[in-house]
Design an enzyme around this catalytic site. Sequence first.
Site, PDB file in Angstrom:
ATOM      1  N   LYS A 157       0.850  -1.202   0.000  1.00 43.80           N
ATOM      2  CA  LYS A 157       0.000   0.000   0.000  1.00 43.80           C
ATOM      3  C   LYS A 157       0.886   1.254   0.000  1.00 43.80           C
ATOM      4  O   LYS A 157       1.546   1.556   0.981  1.00 43.80           O
ATOM      5  CB  LYS A 157      -0.907   0.043   1.241  1.00 43.80           C
ATOM      6  CG  LYS A 157      -1.994   1.084   1.051  1.00 43.80           C
ATOM      7  CD  LYS A 157      -2.385   1.830   2.309  1.00 43.80           C
ATOM      8  CE  LYS A 157      -1.623   3.073   2.618  1.00 43.80           C
ATOM      9  NZ  LYS A 157      -1.751   4.215   1.719  1.00 43.80           N
ATOM     10  N   CYS A 214      14.418  11.756   3.885  1.00 43.68           N
ATOM     11  CA  CYS A 214      14.545  11.465   5.316  1.00 43.68           C
ATOM     12  C   CYS A 214      15.976  11.743   5.795  1.00 43.68           C
ATOM     13  O   CYS A 214      16.200  12.012   6.958  1.00 43.68           O
ATOM     14  CB  CYS A 214      14.149  10.029   5.595  1.00 43.68           C
ATOM     15  SG  CYS A 214      15.014   8.883   4.541  1.00 43.68           S
ATOM     16  N   GLU A 265      11.106   2.632   9.418  1.00 47.40           N
ATOM     17  CA  GLU A 265      12.068   3.704   9.133  1.00 47.40           C
ATOM     18  C   GLU A 265      11.284   5.011   9.113  1.00 47.40           C
ATOM     19  O   GLU A 265      10.342   5.156   8.342  1.00 47.40           O
ATOM     20  CB  GLU A 265      12.788   3.471   7.799  1.00 47.40           C
ATOM     21  CG  GLU A 265      13.719   2.274   7.805  1.00 47.40           C
ATOM     22  CD  GLU A 265      14.787   2.309   8.895  1.00 47.40           C
ATOM     23  OE1 GLU A 265      15.138   3.412   9.373  1.00 47.40           O
ATOM     24  OE2 GLU A 265      15.266   1.236   9.294  1.00 47.40           O
ATOM     25  N   GLU A 291      11.222  17.658  12.646  1.00 44.28           N
ATOM     26  CA  GLU A 291      11.436  17.456  11.215  1.00 44.28           C
ATOM     27  C   GLU A 291      10.524  18.380  10.418  1.00 44.28           C
ATOM     28  O   GLU A 291       9.308  18.333  10.564  1.00 44.28           O
ATOM     29  CB  GLU A 291      11.121  15.992  10.861  1.00 44.28           C
ATOM     30  CG  GLU A 291      11.437  15.659   9.431  1.00 44.28           C
ATOM     31  CD  GLU A 291      11.075  14.223   9.070  1.00 44.28           C
ATOM     32  OE1 GLU A 291       9.947  13.808   9.381  1.00 44.28           O
ATOM     33  OE2 GLU A 291      11.918  13.532   8.480  1.00 44.28           O
TER      34      GLU A 291
END
Length: 482
Positions: free
Chosen positions: A174, A283, A249, A383
């Site tokens: 997905k 990332c 992750e 972030e």
Amino acid sequence: MSETFKNYINGEWVASQSGSLIESINPANKQVMGSVQASTKEEAIQALQAAEQAKNEWKKIGQFQRGQYLYKVAANLEANLQDIAQSLTDEMGKTLPEAIGETQRGIAILKYYAAEGSRSDGDVIPASDKDALMFTKRAPLGVVGVITPWNFPVAIPIWKIAPALVYGNTIVFKPASEAVVTAAKVAKCFSDSGIPKGVFNFVTGSGSVVGNEIVNSTYLNAITFTGSSHTGKMIAEAAAKNQIKYQLEMGGKNPVIVLDDANLDNSVEAVLSGAFKSTGQKCTASSRVIVQAGIYEEFKAKLVEETKKITVGDGSDSQTWMGPCASEGQYNTVLEYIEIAKNEGATLLQGGNSLQSEQLPGFYVEPTIFDEVDSSMRIAQEEVFGPVIALIKVDTVQQAIEVANDVEFGLSASIFTKNIGVALTFIEDMEAGLVRVNAESAGVEFQAPFGGMKGSSSGSREQGEAAKEFYTSVKTIFIKSE
Ligand code: NAD
């Protein structure tokens, strides 16, 4: 041209019973660039059941034959490279050379794991009994759920799916809705390989419906996820409840340390590339630049000078160095963080504005630099996932490493210095899964282990040989002659 894609379940491309579609938007011009199925949880269950039914046959086919299918997927991706790269640019906003690079990386990853089909799947170990043979053999886990983000819609799914399949697992994939057309084109490379039905399944839809159903399913034997820390924590809880293996992750807040003895040109170039390529949406992007006092002013002046030269525009335009943010949500988040930083007392040194105009109708933001950032500020802790640099001044190496470690994340970190002793101290003391010396913080090599420490990861590693550890379990076999 706007195309519509279906789900791929049990060897067939099928429309969702919901009758609804999700539109994918080109962030460079806000035009619809394609549509996919807004699937229901029943379709997620059908995909999981198909994977469950296919798993014994797929296991028996053998590792060598499974590798041969991956060579076919690689050939399909190669044949469609330009079209898939263009989709990636149109859907996610990264420049076409970056999109071509990512697609080429996908091909290389597929070939790497295809070749795993003809490599050893165990070791012979001397037994204490001289008349016995002892060896290990890898066994697949079964059904693996694959849930991916929008920022690398070609490379991330492939670096999860290719090892899962070659080591004998079946999968339900997905992707994130923001880059789902590109993911559908990648899925077609798998379906066109002739892979047996039920081995590879692709279901699109929202995280809260389709993702949630997959993650909580008792059909699953393992789940691999890349995305935000928030979603990752929920997935860890569901996996713990069902006692299955999980791999997460998640976010990063990656530092680059520039010491007084650093090569100025190289460090500025690496920070520009690490912070602003892919519009800061990697990332491993550099978001904190920690600079020693002796080189601070010179570094800052050069960084601003070079940032001013960046051309922002549609990623398909060959003049563009940096594209738009990938979505309206991401664009709003970046602008909000810029306001937060100003309110916290950081000094806006460069950029800081939306670039939306008649010529640039998409989600464009200027490459932005904040000066006089304190490590406790939100701009230094959270972030942003956009083209924003926080500059932090320090006096000593020790202080630089302390600041670098002063966040909840630990994905990637880099240092610029000529002093090998200092570099070794940094390698030792830095709490990050990727530690880089005189190189930008962003950059992942598919043949080496990849993953983070602290809040960036569940601690397992992806890619290279590390993938084998996650996607298999080990049987130890002891045979004695009668
Ligand atoms: P996200 O967590 O919003 O979504 C990731 C995926 O999870 C999507 O497919 C989404 O539909 C799905 N999802 C959402 N809610 C779910 C639920 N309740 N149950 C199951 N699935 C659900 O993340 P994103 O915005 O797509 O990606 C950006 C994030 O990904 C950033 O934080 C970035 O740092 C991270 N990222 C990490 C790495 C890494 O390797 N560490 C690589 C790329 C991106």
